[in-house]
Write a protein that holds these residues in place. Structure first.
Motif, mmCIF file in Angstrom:
data_model
loop_
_atom_site.group_PDB
_atom_site.id
_atom_site.type_symbol
_atom_site.label_atom_id
_atom_site.label_comp_id
_atom_site.label_asym_id
_atom_site.label_seq_id
_atom_site.Cartn_x
_atom_site.Cartn_y
_atom_site.Cartn_z
ATOM 1 N N LEU A 136 0.824 -1.214 0.000
ATOM 2 C CA LEU A 136 0.000 0.000 0.000
ATOM 3 C C LEU A 136 0.858 1.264 0.000
ATOM 4 O O LEU A 136 0.582 2.236 -0.698
ATOM 5 N N LEU A 137 1.899 1.211 0.795
ATOM 6 C CA LEU A 137 2.759 2.403 0.930
ATOM 7 C C LEU A 137 3.548 2.648 -0.337
ATOM 8 O O LEU A 137 3.697 3.785 -0.786
ATOM 9 N N ASP A 149 -1.154 4.065 -2.894
ATOM 10 C CA ASP A 149 -2.614 3.889 -2.831
ATOM 11 C C ASP A 149 -3.283 5.210 -2.477
ATOM 12 O O ASP A 149 -2.951 5.847 -1.469
ATOM 13 N N ARG A 177 -4.084 -2.608 6.255
ATOM 14 C CA ARG A 177 -4.248 -1.148 6.248
ATOM 15 C C ARG A 177 -3.894 -0.548 7.625
ATOM 16 O O ARG A 177 -3.191 0.451 7.709
ATOM 17 N N ALA A 233 -0.287 -0.478 8.026
ATOM 18 C CA ALA A 233 0.316 0.542 7.151
ATOM 19 C C ALA A 233 0.167 1.921 7.789
ATOM 20 O O ALA A 233 1.133 2.679 7.891
ATOM 21 N N TYR A 234 -1.054 2.243 8.269
ATOM 22 C CA TYR A 234 -1.278 3.545 8.912
ATOM 23 C C TYR A 234 -0.429 3.695 10.182
ATOM 24 O O TYR A 234 0.125 4.754 10.461
ATOM 25 N N THR A 258 -4.819 5.692 1.090
ATOM 26 C CA THR A 258 -3.779 5.793 2.113
ATOM 27 C C THR A 258 -3.197 7.202 2.147
ATOM 28 O O THR A 258 -3.051 7.816 3.203
ATOM 29 N N TRP A 259 -2.877 7.709 0.964
ATOM 30 C CA TRP A 259 -2.235 9.028 0.911
ATOM 31 C C TRP A 259 -3.184 10.148 1.332
ATOM 32 O O TRP A 259 -2.755 11.139 1.951
#
Lengths: 359, 240
Positions: B22-23, B27, B211, B214-215, B30-31
Protein backbone atom coordinates in the motif's frame (compact mmCIF):
# COMPACT_ATOMS: atom_id res chain seq x y z
CA UNK A 1 25.24 75.01 38.42
CA UNK A 2 24.05 74.06 34.94
CA UNK A 3 20.67 72.45 34.38
CA UNK A 4 20.67 68.96 35.89
CA UNK A 5 20.74 66.06 33.45
CA UNK A 6 18.34 64.06 35.57
CA UNK A 7 16.23 65.32 38.39
CA UNK A 8 14.10 62.91 40.39
CA UNK A 9 11.56 64.58 42.60
CA UNK A 10 9.93 62.78 45.50
CA UNK A 11 10.22 59.37 43.90
CA UNK A 12 9.23 56.31 45.93
CA UNK A 13 8.73 52.64 45.16
CA UNK A 14 6.17 50.31 46.63
CA UNK A 15 6.36 46.53 46.49
CA UNK A 16 2.99 45.15 47.48
CA UNK A 17 2.04 47.16 50.53
CA UNK A 18 5.60 47.80 51.59
CA UNK A 19 7.37 51.04 50.78
CA UNK A 20 10.79 49.79 49.66
CA UNK A 21 12.05 53.25 48.74
CA UNK A 22 10.95 56.24 50.73
CA UNK A 23 10.32 59.48 48.84
CA UNK A 24 13.59 61.14 47.92
CA UNK A 25 15.02 63.76 45.58
CA UNK A 26 18.06 62.88 43.49
CA UNK A 27 19.87 65.05 40.98
CA UNK A 28 22.79 64.46 38.65
CA UNK A 29 24.59 66.96 36.42
CA UNK A 30 26.30 66.21 33.09
CA UNK A 31 29.58 64.40 33.64
CA UNK A 32 28.97 63.77 37.32
CA UNK A 33 29.40 60.31 38.89
CA UNK A 34 27.17 59.69 41.89
CA UNK A 35 27.66 56.68 44.14
CA UNK A 36 24.80 54.82 45.78
CA UNK A 37 26.29 53.24 48.84
CA UNK A 38 24.82 51.09 51.60
CA UNK A 39 24.66 47.62 53.10
CA UNK A 40 22.88 44.69 51.42
CA UNK A 41 19.15 45.26 51.12
CA UNK A 42 19.51 49.02 51.61
CA UNK A 43 17.52 49.78 48.48
CA UNK A 44 20.44 50.88 46.29
CA UNK A 45 19.43 48.78 43.31
CA UNK A 46 15.80 49.75 43.75
CA UNK A 47 16.73 53.45 43.68
CA UNK A 48 18.93 52.87 40.63
CA UNK A 49 16.19 51.04 38.74
CA UNK A 50 13.68 53.70 39.71
CA UNK A 51 16.00 56.41 38.38
CA UNK A 52 16.51 54.43 35.17
CA UNK A 53 12.75 54.34 34.61
CA UNK A 54 12.65 50.56 35.01
CA UNK A 55 10.20 50.45 37.91
CA UNK A 56 6.74 51.97 38.27
CA UNK A 57 6.95 54.89 40.70
CA UNK A 58 4.59 55.01 43.69
CA UNK A 59 5.07 58.78 43.83
CA UNK A 60 7.12 61.56 42.28
CA UNK A 61 8.53 61.85 38.78
CA UNK A 62 11.71 61.95 36.72
CA UNK A 63 12.85 64.94 34.68
CA UNK A 64 15.48 64.16 32.05
CA UNK A 65 17.11 67.14 30.40
CA UNK A 66 14.16 69.32 31.40
CA UNK A 67 11.56 66.89 30.02
CA UNK A 68 9.24 65.04 32.33
CA UNK A 69 9.41 61.28 31.74
CA UNK A 70 5.98 59.84 30.98
CA UNK A 71 4.57 63.23 30.00
CA UNK A 72 6.98 65.11 27.69
CA UNK A 73 9.15 62.08 27.07
CA UNK A 74 7.83 58.50 26.67
CA UNK A 75 9.35 55.94 29.05
CA UNK A 76 10.85 53.95 26.15
CA UNK A 77 12.29 57.15 24.64
CA UNK A 78 13.86 57.99 28.02
CA UNK A 79 15.36 54.52 28.34
CA UNK A 80 16.86 54.91 24.87
CA UNK A 81 18.82 57.93 26.09
CA UNK A 82 20.35 56.10 29.01
CA UNK A 83 21.95 52.69 29.50
CA UNK A 84 22.47 50.28 32.37
CA UNK A 85 24.86 47.54 33.43
CA UNK A 86 23.86 45.08 36.11
CA UNK A 87 25.80 42.90 38.50
CA UNK A 88 25.41 39.88 36.24
CA UNK A 89 26.38 40.28 32.57
CA UNK A 90 22.88 39.15 31.42
CA UNK A 91 24.02 38.41 27.87
CA UNK A 92 21.60 36.96 25.34
CA UNK A 93 22.22 33.79 23.32
CA UNK A 94 24.42 34.46 20.36
CA UNK A 95 27.79 35.99 19.61
CA UNK A 96 29.54 38.83 21.41
CA UNK A 97 29.03 40.98 18.32
CA UNK A 98 25.27 40.35 18.35
CA UNK A 99 25.03 41.27 22.03
CA UNK A 100 27.03 44.46 21.76
CA UNK A 101 25.03 45.58 18.73
CA UNK A 102 21.70 44.78 20.38
CA UNK A 103 20.92 48.20 21.86
CA UNK A 104 21.84 49.87 18.57
CA UNK A 105 19.63 47.55 16.52
CA UNK A 106 16.72 48.11 18.95
CA UNK A 107 17.17 51.83 18.24
CA UNK A 108 17.12 51.24 14.51
CA UNK A 109 20.72 52.33 13.91
CA UNK A 110 21.75 51.27 10.36
CA UNK A 111 23.89 48.10 10.17
CA UNK A 112 27.12 49.64 8.81
CA UNK A 113 27.16 52.19 11.63
CA UNK A 114 26.37 49.42 14.13
CA UNK A 115 29.31 47.40 12.89
CA UNK A 116 31.81 50.22 13.11
CA UNK A 117 30.69 51.38 16.55
CA UNK A 118 30.68 47.81 17.92
CA UNK A 119 34.17 47.18 16.55
CA UNK A 120 35.52 50.42 17.96
CA UNK A 121 34.12 49.87 21.47
CA UNK A 122 35.21 46.24 21.58
CA UNK A 123 38.71 47.41 20.75
CA UNK A 124 38.48 50.20 23.32
CA UNK A 125 37.64 47.62 25.99
CA UNK A 126 40.36 45.27 24.70
CA UNK A 127 37.98 42.49 23.64
CA UNK A 128 38.07 43.03 19.88
CA UNK A 129 39.20 39.43 19.41
CA UNK A 130 36.01 38.12 21.04
CA UNK A 131 33.68 39.57 18.38
CA UNK A 132 32.66 36.18 16.87
CA UNK A 133 32.72 34.19 20.11
CA UNK A 134 29.52 32.65 21.51
CA UNK A 135 28.71 34.19 24.89
CA UNK A 136 28.54 30.78 26.57
CA UNK A 137 32.30 30.37 26.14
CA UNK A 138 33.34 33.61 27.87
CA UNK A 139 34.98 33.90 31.29
CA UNK A 140 33.32 36.02 33.98
CA UNK A 141 35.62 38.98 33.36
CA UNK A 142 35.18 38.78 29.58
CA UNK A 143 31.39 38.57 29.93
CA UNK A 144 31.33 41.65 32.16
CA UNK A 145 33.49 43.52 29.64
CA UNK A 146 31.03 42.56 26.90
CA UNK A 147 28.17 43.79 29.06
CA UNK A 148 30.03 47.07 29.62
CA UNK A 149 30.73 47.39 25.88
CA UNK A 150 27.05 46.74 25.11
CA UNK A 151 26.19 49.72 27.31
CA UNK A 152 28.97 52.12 26.31
CA UNK A 153 28.45 51.50 22.58
CA UNK A 154 25.18 53.40 22.98
CA UNK A 155 27.26 56.42 24.04
CA UNK A 156 24.53 57.60 26.42
CA UNK A 157 24.70 60.81 28.44
CA UNK A 158 23.76 58.88 31.56
CA UNK A 159 24.82 55.37 32.62
CA UNK A 160 23.41 53.29 35.45
CA UNK A 161 25.90 50.85 36.94
CA UNK A 162 24.55 48.33 39.43
CA UNK A 163 27.60 46.77 41.10
CA UNK A 164 28.92 45.73 37.70
CA UNK A 165 32.18 44.41 39.08
CA UNK A 166 31.00 42.72 42.28
CA UNK A 167 31.47 39.17 41.01
CA UNK A 168 34.96 39.69 39.58
CA UNK A 169 38.32 38.93 41.19
CA UNK A 170 40.16 41.87 42.70
CA UNK A 171 42.80 42.54 39.99
CA UNK A 172 40.21 42.38 37.19
CA UNK A 173 37.91 44.63 39.21
CA UNK A 174 40.58 47.28 39.79
CA UNK A 175 41.54 47.29 36.11
CA UNK A 176 37.93 47.61 34.95
CA UNK A 177 37.16 50.38 37.47
CA UNK A 178 40.20 52.28 36.21
CA UNK A 179 39.21 51.86 32.56
CA UNK A 180 35.63 52.83 33.30
CA UNK A 181 36.71 55.94 35.21
CA UNK A 182 38.85 57.01 32.23
CA UNK A 183 35.99 56.46 29.76
CA UNK A 184 33.45 58.34 31.87
CA UNK A 185 35.79 61.33 32.17
CA UNK A 186 36.82 61.25 28.51
CA UNK A 187 33.22 61.06 27.22
CA UNK A 188 31.79 63.28 29.94
CA UNK A 189 29.19 60.64 30.71
CA UNK A 190 27.23 61.03 33.91
CA UNK A 191 26.74 57.88 35.94
CA UNK A 192 25.02 56.43 38.95
CA UNK A 193 27.16 53.74 40.50
CA UNK A 194 25.83 51.25 43.03
CA UNK A 195 28.51 49.78 45.24
CA UNK A 196 29.20 48.52 48.72
CA UNK A 197 32.91 49.08 48.33
CA UNK A 198 34.16 52.52 49.28
CA UNK A 199 37.46 51.98 47.48
CA UNK A 200 35.55 51.47 44.24
CA UNK A 201 33.36 54.46 45.04
CA UNK A 202 36.37 56.67 45.68
CA UNK A 203 37.88 55.73 42.31
CA UNK A 204 34.76 56.77 40.41
CA UNK A 205 32.40 58.96 42.38
CA UNK A 206 32.36 62.64 43.08
CA UNK A 207 29.32 62.50 45.30
CA UNK A 208 27.71 59.74 47.29
CA UNK A 209 24.29 58.85 48.65
CA UNK A 210 24.17 56.57 51.68
CA UNK A 211 21.08 54.42 51.93
CA UNK A 212 19.60 52.07 54.46
CA UNK A 213 16.16 50.45 54.62
CA UNK A 214 15.09 52.37 51.52
CA UNK A 215 15.93 55.74 53.02
CA UNK A 216 18.65 58.20 52.02
CA UNK A 217 20.64 58.84 55.19
CA UNK A 218 23.24 61.23 53.82
CA UNK A 219 24.21 62.85 50.57
CA UNK A 220 27.58 64.52 50.35
CA UNK A 221 30.93 64.62 48.65
CA UNK A 222 32.83 61.39 49.16
CA UNK A 223 35.52 63.07 51.28
CA UNK A 224 32.90 64.49 53.63
CA UNK A 225 31.19 61.16 53.84
CA UNK A 226 34.38 59.47 54.96
CA UNK A 227 35.42 62.12 57.45
CA UNK A 228 32.18 63.79 58.41
CA UNK A 229 29.36 61.26 58.71
CA UNK A 230 26.11 62.88 59.69
CA UNK A 231 24.96 60.20 62.09
CA UNK A 232 26.21 57.23 64.06
CA UNK A 233 24.49 54.91 61.60
CA UNK A 234 26.22 56.48 58.60
CA UNK A 235 29.51 56.21 60.46
CA UNK A 236 28.84 52.52 61.08
CA UNK A 237 27.79 51.85 57.50
CA UNK A 238 30.86 53.55 56.07
CA UNK A 239 33.06 51.41 58.29
CA UNK A 240 34.16 54.13 60.71
CA UNK A 241 36.08 52.18 63.34
CA UNK A 242 36.11 54.83 66.09
CA UNK A 243 32.65 55.96 67.13
CA UNK A 244 33.07 57.41 70.60
CA UNK A 245 30.68 58.82 73.19
CA UNK A 246 31.59 61.88 75.27
CA UNK A 247 30.13 64.86 77.16
CA UNK A 248 30.80 68.51 76.34
CA UNK A 249 32.82 69.87 79.27
CA UNK A 250 34.11 73.22 78.00
CA UNK A 251 32.51 75.51 75.47
CA UNK A 252 34.14 78.86 75.02
CA UNK A 253 33.83 80.58 71.64
CA UNK A 254 35.29 78.21 69.04
CA UNK A 255 37.00 76.17 71.70
CA UNK A 256 35.27 72.94 72.59
CA UNK A 257 36.43 70.28 74.98
CA UNK A 258 34.91 66.89 75.54
CA UNK A 259 35.03 64.64 78.54
CA UNK A 260 35.71 61.26 76.99
CA UNK A 261 35.76 58.59 79.65
CA UNK A 262 37.65 60.88 82.05
CA UNK A 263 40.04 62.27 79.38
CA UNK A 264 39.80 65.83 78.12
CA UNK A 265 39.62 65.96 74.32
CA UNK A 266 40.02 69.22 72.41
CA UNK A 267 37.96 69.63 69.22
CA UNK A 268 38.33 72.48 66.72
CA UNK A 269 35.14 72.09 64.70
CA UNK A 270 31.64 71.32 65.86
CA UNK A 271 29.14 72.65 68.33
CA UNK A 272 27.54 71.68 71.60
CA UNK A 273 26.53 72.97 74.97
CA UNK A 274 28.11 72.08 78.23
CA UNK A 275 26.71 68.86 79.58
CA UNK A 276 25.48 67.64 76.14
CA UNK A 277 26.10 63.99 75.29
CA UNK A 278 27.76 63.83 71.88
CA UNK A 279 29.22 61.18 69.57
CA UNK A 280 32.49 61.90 67.82
CA UNK A 281 34.56 60.04 65.30
CA UNK A 282 38.14 59.81 64.15
CA UNK A 283 39.53 57.70 61.32
CA UNK A 284 42.14 55.15 62.50
CA UNK A 285 44.72 56.53 60.08
CA UNK A 286 44.40 59.95 61.74
CA UNK A 287 45.29 58.52 65.15
CA UNK A 288 48.99 58.92 65.87
CA UNK A 289 50.44 55.94 67.70
CA UNK A 290 53.86 55.91 69.38
CA UNK A 291 55.69 53.83 72.01
CA UNK A 292 55.06 55.07 75.55
CA UNK A 293 57.20 58.07 76.49
CA UNK A 294 57.57 59.26 72.88
CA UNK A 295 56.75 62.96 73.13
CA UNK A 296 57.12 63.82 69.44
CA UNK A 297 54.14 65.00 67.43
CA UNK A 298 51.48 67.52 68.46
CA UNK A 299 51.11 68.04 72.20
CA UNK A 300 47.36 68.25 72.41
CA UNK A 301 45.00 65.28 73.02
CA UNK A 302 47.77 62.92 74.02
CA UNK A 303 46.71 59.87 75.99
CA UNK A 304 48.40 56.84 77.42
CA UNK A 305 46.99 53.36 76.93
CA UNK A 306 47.73 49.70 76.46
CA UNK A 307 47.66 47.67 73.28
CA UNK A 308 44.87 45.16 73.38
CA UNK A 309 45.02 43.57 69.98
CA UNK A 310 47.02 43.86 66.74
CA UNK A 311 45.63 42.84 63.32
CA UNK A 312 47.16 42.92 59.86
CA UNK A 313 45.39 45.45 57.66
CA UNK A 314 46.85 45.33 54.17
CA UNK A 315 50.32 46.87 54.37
CA UNK A 316 49.63 48.38 57.80
CA UNK A 317 48.46 47.11 61.18
CA UNK A 318 45.27 47.98 62.95
CA UNK A 319 45.98 48.39 66.67
CA UNK A 320 43.28 48.38 69.35
CA UNK A 321 44.39 50.56 72.28
CA UNK A 322 42.59 50.60 75.63
CA UNK A 323 42.46 54.05 77.14
CA UNK A 324 40.99 54.71 80.57
CA UNK A 325 38.52 52.21 81.97
CA UNK A 326 36.25 51.31 79.08
CA UNK A 327 37.35 53.13 75.94
CA UNK A 328 39.05 51.36 73.07
CA UNK A 329 40.54 53.29 70.17
CA UNK A 330 41.55 51.85 66.79
CA UNK A 331 44.75 53.22 65.28
CA UNK A 332 46.54 52.39 62.02
CA UNK A 333 50.25 52.00 62.45
CA UNK A 334 53.01 51.23 59.92
CA UNK A 335 54.23 47.63 59.87
CA UNK A 336 57.69 48.59 61.09
CA UNK A 337 56.35 49.88 64.40
CA UNK A 338 56.83 47.03 66.84
CA UNK A 339 53.65 46.72 68.88
CA UNK A 340 52.52 43.71 70.89
CA UNK A 341 49.48 43.16 73.06
CA UNK A 342 49.95 44.52 76.60
CA UNK A 343 52.51 47.12 75.53
CA UNK A 344 52.12 50.67 76.87
CA UNK A 345 51.69 53.27 74.10
CA UNK A 346 50.86 56.93 73.61
CA UNK A 347 48.11 57.95 71.18
CA UNK A 348 47.51 61.44 69.88
CA UNK A 349 44.24 62.64 68.36
CA UNK A 350 44.77 65.70 66.13
CA UNK A 351 41.90 68.10 67.04
CA UNK A 352 41.15 68.88 63.37
CA UNK A 353 40.62 65.16 62.63
CA UNK A 354 37.85 64.83 65.20
CA UNK A 355 34.26 65.18 64.08
CA UNK A 356 31.19 65.62 66.25
CA UNK A 357 28.12 64.10 64.58
CA UNK A 358 24.83 65.92 64.40
CA UNK A 359 22.80 62.95 65.60
CA UNK B 1 2.42 -25.29 16.66
CA UNK B 2 -1.39 -25.61 16.52
CA UNK B 3 -3.13 -24.81 13.28
CA UNK B 4 -4.91 -21.66 14.63
CA UNK B 5 -1.70 -20.10 15.90
CA UNK B 6 0.01 -20.79 12.61
CA UNK B 7 -2.85 -19.07 10.82
CA UNK B 8 -2.45 -16.04 13.12
CA UNK B 9 1.21 -15.54 12.25
CA UNK B 10 0.52 -16.10 8.59
CA UNK B 11 -2.23 -13.39 8.60
CA UNK B 12 0.06 -11.01 10.42
CA UNK B 13 2.79 -11.58 7.86
CA UNK B 14 0.34 -11.03 5.00
CA UNK B 15 -0.87 -7.85 6.70
CA UNK B 16 2.69 -6.50 7.01
CA UNK B 17 3.39 -7.34 3.38
CA UNK B 18 0.13 -5.68 2.33
CA UNK B 19 1.10 -2.58 4.33
CA UNK B 20 4.34 -2.22 2.38
CA UNK B 21 2.50 -2.74 -0.91
CA UNK B 22 0.00 0.00 0.00
CA UNK B 23 2.76 2.40 0.93
CA UNK B 24 4.97 1.69 -2.04
CA UNK B 25 2.27 1.64 -4.72
CA UNK B 26 0.91 5.04 -3.66
CA UNK B 27 -2.61 3.89 -2.83
CA UNK B 28 -4.82 7.03 -3.13
CA UNK B 29 -6.87 6.33 0.00
CA UNK B 30 -3.78 5.79 2.11
CA UNK B 31 -2.23 9.03 0.91
CA UNK B 32 -5.44 10.96 1.46
CA UNK B 33 -5.46 9.82 5.10
CA UNK B 34 -1.83 10.82 5.55
CA UNK B 35 -2.43 14.24 3.95
CA UNK B 36 -5.51 14.95 6.10
CA UNK B 37 -3.61 13.96 9.25
CA UNK B 38 -0.80 16.37 8.52
CA UNK B 39 -3.03 19.23 7.34
CA UNK B 40 -5.35 19.03 10.35
CA UNK B 41 -2.57 18.69 12.94
CA UNK B 42 -0.55 21.55 11.45
CA UNK B 43 -3.67 23.74 11.16
CA UNK B 44 -4.29 23.20 14.87
CA UNK B 45 -0.76 23.47 16.24
CA UNK B 46 0.44 26.49 14.27
CA UNK B 47 -2.33 28.73 15.70
CA UNK B 48 -1.59 27.17 19.10
CA UNK B 49 1.94 28.50 18.82
CA UNK B 50 0.79 31.94 17.64
CA UNK B 51 -1.70 32.22 20.49
CA UNK B 52 -0.02 30.17 23.22
CA UNK B 53 3.47 31.65 23.06
CA UNK B 54 2.46 35.32 23.55
CA UNK B 55 -0.02 34.35 26.28
CA UNK B 56 2.64 32.24 27.98
CA UNK B 57 5.18 35.09 27.74
CA UNK B 58 2.68 37.51 29.19
CA UNK B 59 1.79 35.14 32.02
CA UNK B 60 5.44 34.50 32.85
CA UNK B 61 6.53 38.15 32.76
CA UNK B 62 3.58 40.10 34.13
CA UNK B 63 2.65 39.67 37.74
CA UNK B 64 -1.12 40.01 38.11
CA UNK B 65 -3.85 38.91 40.45
CA UNK B 66 -5.10 35.43 39.62
CA UNK B 67 -2.01 34.34 37.74
CA UNK B 68 -1.71 31.14 39.78
CA UNK B 69 -5.38 30.37 39.12
CA UNK B 70 -4.84 30.87 35.40
CA UNK B 71 -1.72 28.69 35.45
CA UNK B 72 -3.69 25.99 37.26
CA UNK B 73 -6.39 26.24 34.61
CA UNK B 74 -3.74 25.75 31.92
CA UNK B 75 -2.33 22.79 33.84
CA UNK B 76 -5.77 21.24 33.87
CA UNK B 77 -5.96 21.98 30.14
CA UNK B 78 -2.64 20.18 29.73
CA UNK B 79 -4.13 17.02 31.18
CA UNK B 80 -7.53 17.41 29.54
CA UNK B 81 -8.84 14.01 28.34
CA UNK B 82 -9.33 14.34 24.55
CA UNK B 83 -12.53 12.31 24.77
CA UNK B 84 -14.03 14.91 27.11
CA UNK B 85 -13.06 17.75 24.74
CA UNK B 86 -14.62 15.75 21.92
CA UNK B 87 -17.77 15.17 23.90
CA UNK B 88 -18.23 18.83 24.89
CA UNK B 89 -17.50 20.05 21.39
CA UNK B 90 -19.87 17.48 19.88
CA UNK B 91 -22.67 18.61 22.21
CA UNK B 92 -22.03 22.27 21.35
CA UNK B 93 -21.99 21.51 17.62
CA UNK B 94 -25.17 19.40 17.56
CA UNK B 95 -27.66 20.75 15.04
CA UNK B 96 -29.84 22.33 17.76
CA UNK B 97 -26.92 23.09 20.09
CA UNK B 98 -25.56 26.58 20.83
CA UNK B 99 -23.01 26.35 18.00
CA UNK B 100 -25.13 24.20 15.71
CA UNK B 101 -25.66 27.07 13.27
CA UNK B 102 -22.01 26.85 12.32
CA UNK B 103 -22.64 23.45 10.68
CA UNK B 104 -19.21 22.28 11.72
CA UNK B 105 -19.98 18.81 13.00
CA UNK B 106 -18.03 16.11 11.18
CA UNK B 107 -15.82 18.64 9.37
CA UNK B 108 -12.04 19.01 9.42
CA UNK B 109 -12.58 22.48 10.93
CA UNK B 110 -14.22 20.96 13.99
CA UNK B 111 -11.21 18.67 14.36
CA UNK B 112 -8.86 21.62 14.08
CA UNK B 113 -10.80 23.42 16.82
CA UNK B 114 -10.68 20.36 19.09
CA UNK B 115 -6.97 19.88 18.54
CA UNK B 116 -6.36 23.59 19.08
CA UNK B 117 -8.12 23.37 22.45
CA UNK B 118 -5.94 20.41 23.33
CA UNK B 119 -2.61 21.84 22.17
CA UNK B 120 -2.89 25.48 23.22
CA UNK B 121 -2.55 24.80 26.98
CA UNK B 122 0.54 22.71 26.23
CA UNK B 123 2.14 25.66 24.42
CA UNK B 124 1.14 28.14 27.15
CA UNK B 125 2.44 25.98 29.98
CA UNK B 126 5.72 25.07 28.37
CA UNK B 127 6.28 28.72 27.34
CA UNK B 128 5.73 29.86 30.93
CA UNK B 129 8.17 27.20 32.13
CA UNK B 130 10.75 28.20 29.48
CA UNK B 131 10.63 31.90 30.38
CA UNK B 132 10.67 31.28 34.11
CA UNK B 133 13.92 29.37 33.69
CA UNK B 134 15.64 32.51 32.43
CA UNK B 135 17.31 35.02 34.74
CA UNK B 136 14.48 37.19 36.12
CA UNK B 137 16.61 40.27 35.51
CA UNK B 138 16.87 39.59 31.79
CA UNK B 139 13.69 41.52 31.07
CA UNK B 140 15.04 44.47 33.05
CA UNK B 141 18.23 44.37 30.98
CA UNK B 142 16.25 44.30 27.71
CA UNK B 143 14.22 47.29 28.86
CA UNK B 144 17.38 49.07 29.91
CA UNK B 145 18.76 48.49 26.42
CA UNK B 146 15.76 50.36 25.08
CA UNK B 147 13.51 47.51 23.95
CA UNK B 148 9.86 48.33 23.36
CA UNK B 149 7.15 45.89 24.43
CA UNK B 150 7.13 44.09 21.06
CA UNK B 151 10.89 44.02 20.83
CA UNK B 152 10.98 42.43 24.27
CA UNK B 153 8.49 39.76 23.20
CA UNK B 154 10.66 38.99 20.18
CA UNK B 155 13.85 38.88 22.27
CA UNK B 156 12.24 36.52 24.76
CA UNK B 157 11.06 34.24 21.94
CA UNK B 158 14.55 34.29 20.52
CA UNK B 159 16.04 33.55 23.94
CA UNK B 160 13.70 30.60 24.62
CA UNK B 161 13.64 29.19 21.08
CA UNK B 162 15.02 25.80 22.09
CA UNK B 163 12.52 25.08 24.87
CA UNK B 164 9.80 26.50 22.60
CA UNK B 165 10.83 24.06 19.89
CA UNK B 166 10.58 21.28 22.46
CA UNK B 167 7.15 22.58 23.42
CA UNK B 168 6.04 22.45 19.81
CA UNK B 169 7.33 18.89 19.47
CA UNK B 170 5.31 17.89 22.53
CA UNK B 171 2.18 19.61 21.20
CA UNK B 172 2.48 18.18 17.68
CA UNK B 173 3.31 14.71 18.93
CA UNK B 174 0.29 14.56 21.20
CA UNK B 175 -2.07 16.08 18.61
CA UNK B 176 -1.22 13.87 15.67
CA UNK B 177 -1.54 10.76 17.87
CA UNK B 178 -4.81 11.84 19.44
CA UNK B 179 -7.87 9.79 18.54
CA UNK B 180 -10.71 10.39 21.01
CA UNK B 181 -11.68 13.94 20.10
CA UNK B 182 -10.95 13.39 16.39
CA UNK B 183 -13.32 10.53 16.03
CA UNK B 184 -16.07 12.25 18.02
CA UNK B 185 -16.10 15.64 16.26
CA UNK B 186 -14.71 14.43 12.93
CA UNK B 187 -16.60 11.23 12.43
CA UNK B 188 -13.92 9.51 10.32
CA UNK B 189 -15.38 10.50 6.92
CA UNK B 190 -13.16 9.28 4.07
CA UNK B 191 -11.29 12.02 2.24
CA UNK B 192 -12.29 14.61 4.80
CA UNK B 193 -12.04 13.78 8.47
CA UNK B 194 -10.41 10.40 8.22
CA UNK B 195 -6.95 10.71 9.70
CA UNK B 196 -4.34 8.12 10.61
CA UNK B 197 -5.51 7.50 14.16
CA UNK B 198 -9.21 7.23 13.37
CA UNK B 199 -8.43 5.07 10.36
CA UNK B 200 -6.34 2.70 12.45
CA UNK B 201 -9.18 2.27 14.93
CA UNK B 202 -11.67 1.63 12.12
CA UNK B 203 -9.53 -0.73 10.05
CA UNK B 204 -8.55 -2.75 13.11
CA UNK B 205 -12.21 -3.06 14.02
CA UNK B 206 -12.98 -4.29 10.52
CA UNK B 207 -10.14 -6.80 10.57
CA UNK B 208 -8.14 -5.03 7.81
CA UNK B 209 -4.83 -5.53 9.54
CA UNK B 210 -2.79 -4.68 6.44
CA UNK B 211 -4.25 -1.15 6.25
CA UNK B 212 -4.18 -0.70 10.04
CA UNK B 213 -0.52 -1.64 10.13
CA UNK B 214 0.32 0.54 7.15
CA UNK B 215 -1.28 3.54 8.91
CA UNK B 216 0.43 2.62 12.19
CA UNK B 217 3.82 2.56 10.50
CA UNK B 218 3.18 5.86 8.77
CA UNK B 219 2.06 7.49 12.02
CA UNK B 220 5.16 6.26 13.77
CA UNK B 221 7.31 7.37 10.87
CA UNK B 222 5.71 10.83 10.82
CA UNK B 223 6.27 11.36 14.52
CA UNK B 224 9.84 10.17 14.21
CA UNK B 225 10.55 12.43 11.22
CA UNK B 226 8.95 15.57 12.71
CA UNK B 227 10.32 15.14 16.22
CA UNK B 228 13.65 13.98 14.85
CA UNK B 229 14.00 17.06 12.64
CA UNK B 230 13.27 19.37 15.55
CA UNK B 231 15.63 17.46 17.81
CA UNK B 232 18.35 17.84 15.21
CA UNK B 233 17.79 21.62 15.00
CA UNK B 234 17.72 21.81 18.78
CA UNK B 235 20.95 19.90 19.23
CA UNK B 236 22.72 21.95 16.58
CA UNK B 237 21.65 25.12 18.40
CA UNK B 238 22.83 23.78 21.76
CA UNK B 239 26.29 23.13 20.34
CA UNK B 240 26.53 26.67 18.98
Amino acid sequence: MSQPLLHAEGISIRRGRRLVLEPCDVTISPGEVVGLYGPNGAGKSTLLQALAGLLPLASGHLCFDGQRVGRDLAAVAYRRQIAAVFQEPLLLRGTVGYNVALGLSLRGVPSPEQASRVASWLTRLQIGHLMQRRVGTLSGGEAQRVSLARTLVLEPHLVFLDEPFASLDAPTRFRLVDELAAILTERRMAAFFVTHDLTEASALCTRCLVLEHGRVLQESALKDLLHRPRSRRVAEITGMENILDATVSVQHGDRLELDWDGQQVRVTAGSGHIGNRVTFTVRPHDVHLAPDGDETGPGMNRFRGHVERVRRHGYTQLVSVRIGQTSVLQALAPMHLAVTPGMAVTVTLPPQALWIMAD
Amino acid sequence: MPEAAWQYWQDLGDGLLGAFVLLLTGDPETWSVIRQSLVISLSATVPSVLVGVPIGMWMALTPFRGRTALLTACNVGYGLPPVVVGLILSILLLRHGPLGFLNLRFTPTAMVVAQFILSCPIMINLTVAAVQQLNPKLGLQMQALGASRWQMLWLFVRETRLPLLAAYMAAFGSIISEVGASVMVGGNLPGSTRVLTTAIVMETGMGHYDRAMAYGMILLLLVVVVVGTFTLIQQREVRL
